[in-house]
Design an enzyme around this catalytic site. Sequence first.
Site, PDB file in Angstrom:
ATOM      1  N   HIS A 350       0.809  -1.227   0.000  1.00  0.00           N
ATOM      2  CA  HIS A 350       0.000   0.000   0.000  1.00  0.00           C
ATOM      3  C   HIS A 350       0.838   1.271   0.000  1.00  0.00           C
ATOM      4  CE1 HIS A 350      -3.884  -2.019   0.997  1.00  0.00           C
ATOM      5  NE2 HIS A 350      -3.066  -2.892   1.545  1.00  0.00           N
ATOM      6  N   LYS A 536      -9.039  13.385   4.888  1.00  0.00           N
ATOM      7  CA  LYS A 536      -8.107  12.257   4.824  1.00  0.00           C
ATOM      8  C   LYS A 536      -7.085  12.475   5.930  1.00  0.00           C
ATOM      9  CE  LYS A 536      -7.288  13.571   0.506  1.00  0.00           C
ATOM     10  NZ  LYS A 536      -7.291  12.398  -0.332  1.00  0.00           N
ATOM     11  N   ARG A 537      -6.222  11.499   6.174  1.00  0.00           N
ATOM     12  CA  ARG A 537      -5.159  11.706   7.151  1.00  0.00           C
ATOM     13  C   ARG A 537      -4.342  12.937   6.777  1.00  0.00           C
ATOM     14  NH1 ARG A 537      -4.384   8.112  11.647  1.00  0.00           N
ATOM     15  NH2 ARG A 537      -2.311   8.985  11.729  1.00  0.00           N
ATOM     16  N   LYS A 542       0.025  14.540   0.998  1.00  0.00           N
ATOM     17  CA  LYS A 542      -1.364  14.742   0.563  1.00  0.00           C
ATOM     18  C   LYS A 542      -1.654  16.221   0.298  1.00  0.00           C
ATOM     19  CE  LYS A 542      -3.009  10.726   3.223  1.00  0.00           C
ATOM     20  NZ  LYS A 542      -3.606   9.756   2.289  1.00  0.00           N
ATOM     21  N   THR A 643      -9.031   6.171  -1.612  1.00  0.00           N
ATOM     22  CA  THR A 643     -10.354   5.554  -1.726  1.00  0.00           C
ATOM     23  C   THR A 643     -11.441   6.583  -1.420  1.00  0.00           C
ATOM     24  OG1 THR A 643      -9.944   4.708   0.495  1.00  0.00           O
ATOM     25  CG2 THR A 643      -9.780   3.136  -1.309  1.00  0.00           C
ATOM     26  N   LYS A 647     -15.315   7.419  -3.041  1.00  0.00           N
ATOM     27  CA  LYS A 647     -16.547   7.629  -2.274  1.00  0.00           C
ATOM     28  C   LYS A 647     -17.180   8.966  -2.656  1.00  0.00           C
ATOM     29  CE  LYS A 647     -14.282   5.032   1.334  1.00  0.00           C
ATOM     30  NZ  LYS A 647     -13.350   5.116   2.463  1.00  0.00           N
TER      31      LYS A 647
HETATM   32  C1  26Q Z   1       4.195   1.131   9.895  1.00  0.00           C
HETATM   33  C2  26Q Z   1       5.197   0.934  10.817  1.00  0.00           C
HETATM   34  C3  26Q Z   1       5.051   1.337  12.129  1.00  0.00           C
HETATM   35  C4  26Q Z   1       3.866   1.926  12.528  1.00  0.00           C
HETATM   36  C5  26Q Z   1       2.857   2.116  11.606  1.00  0.00           C
HETATM   37  C6  26Q Z   1       3.022   1.735  10.304  1.00  0.00           C
HETATM   38  C7  26Q Z   1       1.940   1.945   9.323  1.00  0.00           C
HETATM   39  C8  26Q Z   1       0.605   1.842   9.708  1.00  0.00           C
HETATM   40  C9  26Q Z   1      -0.409   2.068   8.797  1.00  0.00           C
HETATM   41  C10 26Q Z   1       2.214   2.248   8.008  1.00  0.00           C
HETATM   42  C11 26Q Z   1       1.189   2.472   7.106  1.00  0.00           C
HETATM   43  C12 26Q Z   1      -0.129   2.386   7.488  1.00  0.00           C
HETATM   44  C13 26Q Z   1      -1.248   2.644   6.587  1.00  0.00           C
HETATM   45  C14 26Q Z   1      -1.121   2.932   5.322  1.00  0.00           C
HETATM   46  C15 26Q Z   1      -2.271   3.282   4.487  1.00  0.00           C
HETATM   47  O1  26Q Z   1      -3.374   3.496   4.969  1.00  0.00           O
HETATM   48  N1  26Q Z   1      -2.077   3.358   3.171  1.00  0.00           N
HETATM   49  C16 26Q Z   1      -3.141   3.728   2.278  1.00  0.00           C
HETATM   50  O2  26Q Z   1      -3.759   2.554   1.813  1.00  0.00           O
HETATM   51  C17 26Q Z   1      -4.918   2.840   1.046  1.00  0.00           C
HETATM   52  C18 26Q Z   1      -5.585   1.530   0.698  1.00  0.00           C
HETATM   53  O3  26Q Z   1      -4.835   0.847  -0.239  1.00  0.00           O
HETATM   54  C19 26Q Z   1      -4.561   3.647  -0.190  1.00  0.00           C
HETATM   55  O4  26Q Z   1      -5.736   4.000  -0.850  1.00  0.00           O
HETATM   56  C20 26Q Z   1      -3.783   4.899   0.200  1.00  0.00           C
HETATM   57  O5  26Q Z   1      -3.324   5.548  -0.957  1.00  0.00           O
HETATM   58  C21 26Q Z   1      -2.612   4.521   1.085  1.00  0.00           C
HETATM   59  O6  26Q Z   1      -1.953   5.691   1.549  1.00  0.00           O
END
Ligand code: 26Q
Length: 795
Positions: A350, A536-537, A542, A643, A647
């Site tokens: 992702h 979004k976050r 972004k 995503t 929506k």
């Molecule tokens: C990694 C290491 C340590 C702590 C946290 C993390 C961590 C946690 C969550 C790294 C990444 C995430 C989440 C990533 C995420 O939400 N990515 C998004 O995924 C969506 C679904 O595929 C995409 O639409 C987005 O573009 C993408 O940013």
Amino acid sequence: MDSFTKAIKRYLEKRFGNSIEDASERQIYQALMVITRDKLAEKRYHYINKLKESEQKRVYYMSMEFLVGKTLRNNLYNLGIESEVKNFLSENGFVLDKIYDIEPDPGLGNGGLGRLASCYMDALTSQEYPITGFSILYEFGIFKQVISNGWQQEFPDNWLDLGKYGLIYRSDEEVEIKFYGETKEQWTSDGLRIKYEDYTPIIAEPYDLMISGYETDAVNVLRLWKSKASGGFNMRLFEQGEYSKSVESKAIAESISKLLYPADDNNKGKELRIKQQYFFTSASLQQIVKMHYKAYNTLDNLAEKVVIHINDTHPSLCIPELMRILMDEYEYSWDKAWEITIKTFAYTNHTIMAEALEKWSVDLFRPILPRIYTIISEINNRFCKWCKDIGASVDLEEMSIIHNDMIRMANLCIVSSYSVNGVSKLHSDILKKDTFKSFNRIYPGKFTNVTNGIAHRRWLGQANPELTKYLNELLEVDFIKDLSSIENLLEYKSDESVINNLENIKKIKKVQLAEYIKKNTGLTVDTNSIFDVQIKRLHEYKRQLLNALHIIYLYKEIKYNALKPYPRTFIFSAKASSGYVMAKNIIKLICSISEIIEMDPEVRKYIKVVFLEDYRVSLAEKIIPAADVSEQISQAGKEASGTGNMKLMLNGALTLGTMDGANVEIYNAVGKDNIFIFGLSSEEVSDLSERGYRSEEFYQNSSVIKETIDFMRTLDNGDSNFNYMADYLVSRDPYMCLADFESYLEQQKLIEKTYQDRIKWGQMSLVNIANSGIFSADRATSEYVKEIWNIKKVK
Ligand code: 26Q
């Protein structure tokens, strides 16, 4: 249905000694939650029996995050009993919407990745595919965000207080997880065995959340593991009189499932995070293997009957854990175990942001998981040797799983899975051509794409019942059952009455949102203004900052150049990771702009800025149907898919975006005349980085940029951070806001002009809604089913 209302009455009598007339809303809530859950559990019982009988292949979806959103409305809706329950309650003086409000959002995720997992569970269940989700029962989900003087503050989210009624505790299926200690090789009559010594056992308790499908008998399960000390207190310490230490060890054990890490970006190696990862992957794998063995009496056919899907690298320890179980508990040889393993796992990536690719230092990792480390190390040795053997001219510096004493989890996943996919065409291409190009060369065909999708039943059916009802009557097709049929709407593109009706529905949703805004911020917004939304976050890539810069530009023009723009309401909602200082500064900046405008009667006639705190699934459900403009303005090449863009499109908002992630596919679906595209392409971004991006040059060479930034500085009042952010843009600007600013401005102007042509805008909006069928999670999951998992429906 009759039985459902009877059950409510019975529950109230038995549990609270109350008749429905005397019940409180809180009691009604609890009754509805428990009865719905039990009804689903009963359906689950029949479904699981059919599933067992059919002996069909199953999917296990591993994810550190599932952002399920509120469950009660979803379940009543899916069971097709929402309106009956509503009527029954209103006959007795209750409003169902108020009961829904009581349920906390189970915030077991950060953002896109977690919400995607939940959309897929919903879609697969509606299509009657057997899938089980595995994750952690975080006691505290994503924090509650409060904005105080413009700064984000985080508060614990105690969701289980009221959320627990949806869960079923399965005490019979506890498992033990082993941390620390040592492993010894021991020769026995059966050959070489691995013995674990001095390890710390932790118990994983399973809690099940029932996942319902729309008008179907299928019920799937999301299994959430909660950590508990083995034996409650450490009895040995207790007996030695070490009472406080024994309590301490209980607290340490329980800390594993205490909270969700609120970061979706960084990779600060945290010990607790490794423990979380191993905790839930080991618990899940032990359960999967045990169930399989019970059903088939062998594990030889595991890969034929089971596929384990890894949602990003966070659950990657599934891989060495399966190897460990096969070898240490079921006596498989390495080669045989490996053959099974590499046919069992599929992995979705992702992110391509370097800082988000997971790495663990060997020094941190090895003491916590000694056996797992040995296995990863052996996988790596064999992989490196294989590369040399095939004579591939490959760069092991880049591909080796362990490098410079760091374990690279993406490399482990690629080497050990039969399928690796990205989440949009552009993202998957970048993975193949760039991030993982050497892997793509030695594993031709392993890399594929599945563009993300969204649960339209939640994001249209439930979030926008007004639009759903209207389209249902107009199109006379059940597009909720099959979203692709929504394209019939195209026939009405030239029908002005349809365009007007769509506009009226949008207006209703804007009025509803305006009420929410009033209640939560005190701001009055003009529902005839353009609702321009970025939700979004909060992340630099972004580029909420680019959006903010445009608002500053408008402010300057209104104030000093007598610009009278068409009124616009800029709506933001975003959580920043708690340690992400720049993200918090951007929130502060947006809030400061909002405040300054609100104090200026000349300006606030035209523009307003609203920052809605505590962005979460249920808030998104309120904002999205009311949006006119969908800001998808990430630096090209950085957003894997997005995503929210889908929506918003589904609800008739027009995209203002870069050619990034799934925006590219939205562009292809609606055509260039029904979207507003701006900015550098991902290749242009790479080229410019390579040449060396200097934002100061853009500042010096463009009068509009210079004037905007100079104006921004004049807004600083000491309590705000305009100067600080202006410096940052001119001296660093890592995501090239300034490079894209003028082209962004141009599209913003075009939006303003187009919006005033109400027919044209309405037609564009209609074309967007009509073409959103391909972004249904039904389509996305069908691709996983056919191209990756090879599973069948169980009816
Ligand atoms: C990694 C290491 C340590 C702590 C946290 C993390 C961590 C946690 C969550 C790294 C990444 C995430 C989440 C990533 C995420 O939400 N990515 C998004 O995924 C969506 C679904 O595929 C995409 O639409 C987005 O573009 C993408 O940013």
